[in-house]
Design an enzyme around this catalytic site. Structure first.
Site, short mmCIF file in Angstrom:
data_model
loop_
_atom_site.label_atom_id
_atom_site.label_comp_id
_atom_site.label_asym_id
_atom_site.label_seq_id
_atom_site.Cartn_x
_atom_site.Cartn_y
_atom_site.Cartn_z
N ASP A 20 2.18 -6.31 6.02
CA ASP A 20 1.34 -5.68 6.84
C ASP A 20 1.73 -4.79 7.68
O ASP A 20 2.64 -4.32 8.31
CB ASP A 20 1.65 -7.41 8.03
CG ASP A 20 0.05 -7.11 8.44
OD1 ASP A 20 -1.36 -6.33 8.55
OD2 ASP A 20 -0.27 -7.36 9.69
N ASN A 68 -9.43 -10.25 2.19
CA ASN A 68 -8.94 -9.33 1.86
C ASN A 68 -10.45 -8.60 0.97
O ASN A 68 -10.83 -7.41 0.69
CB ASN A 68 -7.81 -8.39 0.97
CG ASN A 68 -6.58 -8.12 1.59
OD1 ASN A 68 -5.54 -8.37 1.45
ND2 ASN A 68 -6.97 -8.73 3.28
C1 FPP Z 1 -1.79 -4.88 4.56
O1 FPP Z 1 -1.73 -3.77 5.15
C2 FPP Z 1 -0.92 -5.02 3.53
C3 FPP Z 1 -2.29 -5.08 2.77
C4 FPP Z 1 -3.34 -5.51 2.44
C5 FPP Z 1 -1.84 -5.43 1.02
C6 FPP Z 1 -0.62 -5.16 1.10
C7 FPP Z 1 -0.40 -3.48 -0.03
C8 FPP Z 1 0.71 -3.24 -0.57
C9 FPP Z 1 1.43 -3.89 0.07
C10 FPP Z 1 0.67 -1.56 -1.55
C11 FPP Z 1 0.89 -2.61 -3.12
C12 FPP Z 1 1.09 -3.34 -3.54
C13 FPP Z 1 1.55 -3.55 -4.78
C14 FPP Z 1 2.37 -5.06 -4.86
C15 FPP Z 1 2.18 -1.95 -5.01
P1 FPP Z 1 -3.41 -3.66 6.01
O2 FPP Z 1 -4.10 -2.20 5.22
O3 FPP Z 1 -3.88 -5.21 6.72
O4 FPP Z 1 -2.71 -2.84 7.86
P2 FPP Z 1 -3.06 -2.71 9.18
O5 FPP Z 1 -3.10 -4.49 9.16
O6 FPP Z 1 -2.29 -2.31 9.72
O7 FPP Z 1 -4.19 -2.20 8.56
#
Ligand code: FPP
Length: 241
Positions: A20, A68
């Site tokens: 996250d 998501n």
């Molecule tokens: C959370 O950050 C992350 C995700 C929704 C998805 C995880 C994705 C990755 C780590 C990148 C690609 C993955 C792979 C397997 C290549 P957020 O967008 O919720 O962050 P925030 O809470 O700060 O908005």
């Protein structure tokens, strides 16, 4: 702490991670969320590599939740493309490190091209005997339990199972995760203190480690710190000891 000193620690066999904070990482730098996800993807590569190197047996990453899908269309599409690229570009590395790729979740929800690449990478690494990397994609813990209930009821209806035989083992065997042990350690980055619908059944006795570090900054050193913290935990599984 170095990888060498970690070798002497009590290592979790299965580590699960809620990755996250990509969005906040980007915001702090005046960048777009897409750039945050790109940087997050790099952190993912590094953590997969160090986990395998240290001898973790299973690593489950929460890469995309059922919730998501409700994000803006452009962000969803970027995440799918990033995932596809990650798989295309990193499968060689997985093979080199003897890592077997697996996936859990509603995989049929994924766009066709992403799903094809995912299945290809899974197939290409299926003979690997080192760490198992499990990507949770279009995953939701409650959805998983609902699907398990449905499949158990089908067995009951067919007369293959008596309701009196339904126990925790039967439920576990009907989850996506039936081939893997429950996680020993659950890491969550970016400081939020919640499970967010991740591995709800499986995390009953999992040790939880939350760090304020945002996912794109969670690299080798941060991962080793989490393992170090885990090695100090005294797990009782509800017993007195
Ligand atoms: C959370 O950050 C992350 C995700 C929704 C998805 C995880 C994705 C990755 C780590 C990148 C690609 C993955 C792979 C397997 C290549 P957020 O967008 O919720 O962050 P925030 O809470 O700060 O908005």
């Amino acid at each position: 702490m170095s990888a060498g000193s970690v070798a002497s620690l009590r290592l979790p066999a299965h580590v699960a991670i809620i990755m996250d904070g990509n969005g906040r990482w980007a915001k702090e730098r005046g960048q777009t969320r897409v750039e945050g996800h790109r940087a997050g993807s790099e952190a993912t590569r590094e953590v997969v590599e160090v986990a395998a190197e240290l001898g973790v047996k299973y690593l489950t990453l929460y890469a995309f939740s059922v919730e998501n899908w409700n994000r803006p269309k452009a962000e969803v599409s970027t995440l799918m493309k990033l995932l596809e690229r990650f798989l295309k570009e990193r499968t060689e590395e997985l093979l080199k490190n003897n890592i077997r790729l697996q996936a859990i979740g509603r995989l049929n929800d994924l766009p066709e091209k992403t799903r094809q690449q995912l299945h290809l990478s899974i197939e290409q690494t299926s003979h690997c005997t080192g760490m198992t990397l499990v990507l949770a994609l279009s995953y939701g813990g409650r959805t998983e339990i609902v699907e398990a209930v449905r499949s158990i009821l089908r067995e009951v209806k067919l007369g293959h199972l008596d309701p009196a035989q339904i126990n925790e083992e039967v439920v576990s065997q009907n989850l996506y995760t039936r081939y893997y042990p429950d996680p020993d350690l659950l890491i969550r980055t970016s400081g939020e203190m919640r499970l967010s619908n991740f591995l709800l059944w499986q995390s009953s006795y999992t040790e939880i480690y939350v760090t304020k570090t945002l996912w794109p900054d969670f690299r080798r050193k941060s991962f080793i710190e989490a393992l170090d913290d885990y090695s100090t935990r005294h797990r009782r599984f509800g017993r007195v000891s």
